[in-house]
Design a protein around this motif. Structure first.
Motif, PDB file in Angstrom:
ATOM      1  N   ASN A  83       0.847  -1.190   0.000  1.00  0.00           N
ATOM      2  CA  ASN A  83       0.000   0.000   0.000  1.00  0.00           C
ATOM      3  C   ASN A  83       0.886   1.244   0.000  1.00  0.00           C
ATOM      4  N   LEU A  84       0.916   1.937  -1.135  1.00  0.00           N
ATOM      5  CA  LEU A  84       1.751   3.136  -1.277  1.00  0.00           C
ATOM      6  C   LEU A  84       0.997   4.349  -0.750  1.00  0.00           C
ATOM      7  N   THR A  85       1.667   5.145   0.066  1.00  0.00           N
ATOM      8  CA  THR A  85       1.038   6.294   0.702  1.00  0.00           C
ATOM      9  C   THR A  85       2.008   7.475   0.697  1.00  0.00           C
ATOM     10  N   SER A  86       1.579   8.587   1.280  1.00  0.00           N
ATOM     11  CA  SER A  86       2.430   9.775   1.325  1.00  0.00           C
ATOM     12  C   SER A  86       3.361   9.761   2.528  1.00  0.00           C
ATOM     13  N   ALA A  87       3.079   8.892   3.502  1.00  0.00           N
ATOM     14  CA  ALA A  87       3.901   8.806   4.714  1.00  0.00           C
ATOM     15  C   ALA A  87       4.940   7.695   4.565  1.00  0.00           C
ATOM     16  N   ASP A  88       5.939   7.710   5.432  1.00  0.00           N
ATOM     17  CA  ASP A  88       6.981   6.682   5.379  1.00  0.00           C
ATOM     18  C   ASP A  88       6.486   5.339   5.885  1.00  0.00           C
ATOM     19  N   GLY A  89       5.371   5.352   6.590  1.00  0.00           N
ATOM     20  CA  GLY A  89       4.802   4.133   7.152  1.00  0.00           C
ATOM     21  C   GLY A  89       3.844   4.508   8.267  1.00  0.00           C
ATOM     22  N   VAL A  90       3.740   3.645   9.269  1.00  0.00           N
ATOM     23  CA  VAL A  90       2.816   3.844  10.382  1.00  0.00           C
ATOM     24  C   VAL A  90       3.572   4.424  11.583  1.00  0.00           C
ATOM     25  N   PHE A  91       2.917   5.357  12.273  1.00  0.00           N
ATOM     26  CA  PHE A  91       3.469   5.934  13.496  1.00  0.00           C
ATOM     27  C   PHE A  91       2.515   5.618  14.657  1.00  0.00           C
ATOM     28  N   ASP A  92       3.040   5.671  15.890  1.00  0.00           N
ATOM     29  CA  ASP A  92       2.206   5.336  17.052  1.00  0.00           C
ATOM     30  C   ASP A  92       1.248   6.454  17.434  1.00  0.00           C
ATOM     31  N   ASP A  93       1.326   7.582  16.734  1.00  0.00           N
ATOM     32  CA  ASP A  93       0.393   8.684  16.908  1.00  0.00           C
ATOM     33  C   ASP A  93       0.379   9.452  15.591  1.00  0.00           C
ATOM     34  N   ASN A  94      -0.542  10.372  15.460  1.00  0.00           N
ATOM     35  CA  ASN A  94      -0.613  11.156  14.228  1.00  0.00           C
ATOM     36  C   ASN A  94       0.571  12.121  14.161  1.00  0.00           C
ATOM     37  N   PRO A  95       1.542  11.919  13.245  1.00  0.00           N
ATOM     38  CA  PRO A  95       2.732  12.781  13.207  1.00  0.00           C
ATOM     39  C   PRO A  95       2.435  14.220  12.800  1.00  0.00           C
ATOM     40  N   LEU A  96       1.272  14.469  12.180  1.00  0.00           N
ATOM     41  CA  LEU A  96       0.905  15.831  11.825  1.00  0.00           C
ATOM     42  C   LEU A  96       0.517  16.637  13.059  1.00  0.00           C
ATOM     43  N   ILE A 110      -2.391  -6.578  14.688  1.00  0.00           N
ATOM     44  CA  ILE A 110      -3.172  -5.370  14.404  1.00  0.00           C
ATOM     45  C   ILE A 110      -4.545  -5.421  15.060  1.00  0.00           C
ATOM     46  N   ALA A 111      -5.048  -6.633  15.357  1.00  0.00           N
ATOM     47  CA  ALA A 111      -6.362  -6.755  15.978  1.00  0.00           C
ATOM     48  C   ALA A 111      -6.392  -6.139  17.374  1.00  0.00           C
ATOM     49  N   GLU A 112      -5.227  -6.009  18.013  1.00  0.00           N
ATOM     50  CA  GLU A 112      -5.174  -5.477  19.376  1.00  0.00           C
ATOM     51  C   GLU A 112      -5.045  -3.953  19.412  1.00  0.00           C
ATOM     52  N   LEU A 113      -4.830  -3.334  18.256  1.00  0.00           N
ATOM     53  CA  LEU A 113      -4.599  -1.886  18.229  1.00  0.00           C
ATOM     54  C   LEU A 113      -5.898  -1.104  18.177  1.00  0.00           C
ATOM     55  N   ASN A 114      -5.911   0.036  18.840  1.00  0.00           N
ATOM     56  CA  ASN A 114      -7.016   0.981  18.727  1.00  0.00           C
ATOM     57  C   ASN A 114      -6.668   1.925  17.575  1.00  0.00           C
ATOM     58  N   LEU A 115      -7.150   1.589  16.386  1.00  0.00           N
ATOM     59  CA  LEU A 115      -6.752   2.323  15.185  1.00  0.00           C
ATOM     60  C   LEU A 115      -7.260   3.760  15.193  1.00  0.00           C
ATOM     61  N   SER A 117      -7.679   5.695  17.756  1.00  0.00           N
ATOM     62  CA  SER A 117      -6.848   6.482  18.666  1.00  0.00           C
ATOM     63  C   SER A 117      -5.479   6.766  18.050  1.00  0.00           C
ATOM     64  N   MET A 118      -4.887   5.765  17.397  1.00  0.00           N
ATOM     65  CA  MET A 118      -3.578   5.940  16.781  1.00  0.00           C
ATOM     66  C   MET A 118      -3.592   7.020  15.704  1.00  0.00           C
ATOM     67  N   CYS A 119      -4.638   6.967  14.880  1.00  0.00           N
ATOM     68  CA  CYS A 119      -4.675   7.853  13.708  1.00  0.00           C
ATOM     69  C   CYS A 119      -5.408   9.155  13.970  1.00  0.00           C
ATOM     70  N   ARG A 120      -6.220   9.190  15.028  1.00  0.00           N
ATOM     71  CA  ARG A 120      -7.071  10.359  15.312  1.00  0.00           C
ATOM     72  C   ARG A 120      -7.876  10.732  14.075  1.00  0.00           C
ATOM     73  N   GLY A 121      -8.436   9.721  13.445  1.00  0.00           N
ATOM     74  CA  GLY A 121      -9.208   9.948  12.227  1.00  0.00           C
ATOM     75  C   GLY A 121      -8.313   9.897  11.012  1.00  0.00           C
ATOM     76  N   LYS A 122      -8.648  10.680   9.986  1.00  0.00           N
ATOM     77  CA  LYS A 122      -7.929  10.632   8.711  1.00  0.00           C
ATOM     78  C   LYS A 122      -6.590  11.357   8.794  1.00  0.00           C
ATOM     79  N   THR A 123      -5.626  10.877   7.996  1.00  0.00           N
ATOM     80  CA  THR A 123      -4.375  11.598   7.804  1.00  0.00           C
ATOM     81  C   THR A 123      -4.115  11.666   6.322  1.00  0.00           C
ATOM     82  N   GLY A 124      -4.021  12.844   5.795  1.00  0.00           N
ATOM     83  CA  GLY A 124      -3.780  12.989   4.367  1.00  0.00           C
ATOM     84  C   GLY A 124      -5.051  13.328   3.629  1.00  0.00           C
ATOM     85  N   ALA A 125      -4.904  13.541   2.317  1.00  0.00           N
ATOM     86  CA  ALA A 125      -6.030  13.968   1.495  1.00  0.00           C
ATOM     87  C   ALA A 125      -6.823  12.781   0.999  1.00  0.00           C
ATOM     88  N   GLY A 126      -8.002  13.082   0.413  1.00  0.00           N
ATOM     89  CA  GLY A 126      -8.816  12.041  -0.204  1.00  0.00           C
ATOM     90  C   GLY A 126      -9.726  11.376   0.802  1.00  0.00           C
TER      91      GLY A 126
END
Length: 287
Positions: A83-96, A110-115, A117-126
């Motif tokens: 999955n190609l994205t604008s970020a270098d990968g996944v971070f433990d919090d929203n780097p923005l 991944i089933a144990e993660l609170n997605l 909370s990690m992402c705080r919603g969307k990151t990036g456009a689209g």
């Protein structure tokens, strides 16, 4: 046409494949789509898959290409999703929002993660963002398909990936995989209504692997028939899972809160005692 021109420079042939959720919801159309994709790959043709926006109404939309990718992975029996994205990968919090967010090179479970909370919603456009990418990766992981989330802005990124360079975030497949049937229930069908259960029933489903009984039902939302896919929610509104109901909504309203021995007194002889059998249930950790 743009894909044709781009791939032609490398003497590769492409074919556009347009899909809607309805193409994967119908078993016959699902198999037709699978056969088409298999034949194209056998011919060394690269399928360019996209959502058929011209005919898809809202309820037939995948929502974004991340969700579509996880569905196609199941369709073709993929070995991996890149999955190609604008970020270098996944971070433990929203780097923005948090400059101290740490890079996560590997997600083991991944089933144990609170997605959320990690992402705080969307990151990036689209319509996507990192949240949708991780949700798609969780779907893929549930059927044994790993995902690599990596920046598409890096030069020659795919060559580096397939040369096994350690870049991006690797999302490992789950140890306990969903069957093809349960994956179908979870992602190809839309719930026709909601069954609200009490805390005891929610614990029995999630912690003990039990079936849902009428005694634990507190409320019924919607008017669905027997065999319909329904959402199961706790008293707080959070989704517990989805499953196929053995009773119509009208019947459930008559027997909610009753013990199994009391059901026949209300409805007469019933072939099932369970409202949703555990074999027809997919829990939220797998959704």
């Amino acid at each position: 046409h743009s894909y044709d021109e781009a791939f032609a420079r490398y003497e590769k042939i492409t074919a556009q494949v347009l899909l809607t959720k309805d193409d994967l919801r119908s078993r016959e159309r699902f198999l037709n789509a699978r056969n088409t994709m298999t034949r194209l790959l056998d011919w060394k043709v690269i399928p360019i898959v996209n959502e058929n926006d011209t005919v898809a109404v809202q309820e037939l939309k995948f929502g974004d290409n991340d969700a579509l990718a996880s569905m196609v992975a199941n369709l073709v029996g993929a070995d991996v999703i890149v999955n190609l994205t604008s970020a270098d990968g996944v971070f433990d919090d929203n780097p923005l929002e948090n400059p101290e967010a740490a890079f996560v090179p590997c997600v083991e479970n991944i089933a144990e993660l609170n997605l959320q909370s990690m992402c705080r919603g969307k990151t990036g456009a689209g319509t996507g963002g990192m949240l949708s990418k991780l949700m798609a990766a969780r779907r893929a992981a549930s059927i044994g398909v790993p995902t690599l989330i990596v920046s598409g802005k890096q030069k020659f990124v795919l060559e580096r990936v397939f040369n096994l360079e350690e870049i991006g975030t690797w999302v490992a497949p789950t140890q306990k995989m969903l069957s093809g049937r349960k994956f179908w229930l979870a992602y190809h069908l839309d719930p026709a209504g909601t069954i609200v259960v009490d805390d005891g029933a929610a614990r029995a489903l999630t912690a003990k692997g039990k079936s849902l009984l009428a005694a634990g039902v507190k409320d019924v939302e919607g008017n669905f028939g027997m065999g319909a896919l329904v959402r199961i929610a706790g008293l707080d509104g959070a989704t517990v899972g989805v499953g196929l109901t053995n009773f119509k909504a009208a019947e459930l309203r008559k027997i909610q809160g009753l013990s199994s021995t009391e059901i026949e007194k209300v409805l007469g002889p019933c072939p099932h005692q369970e409202v949703v059998h555990r074999d027809n249930l997919v829990l939220d950790s797998s959704l």
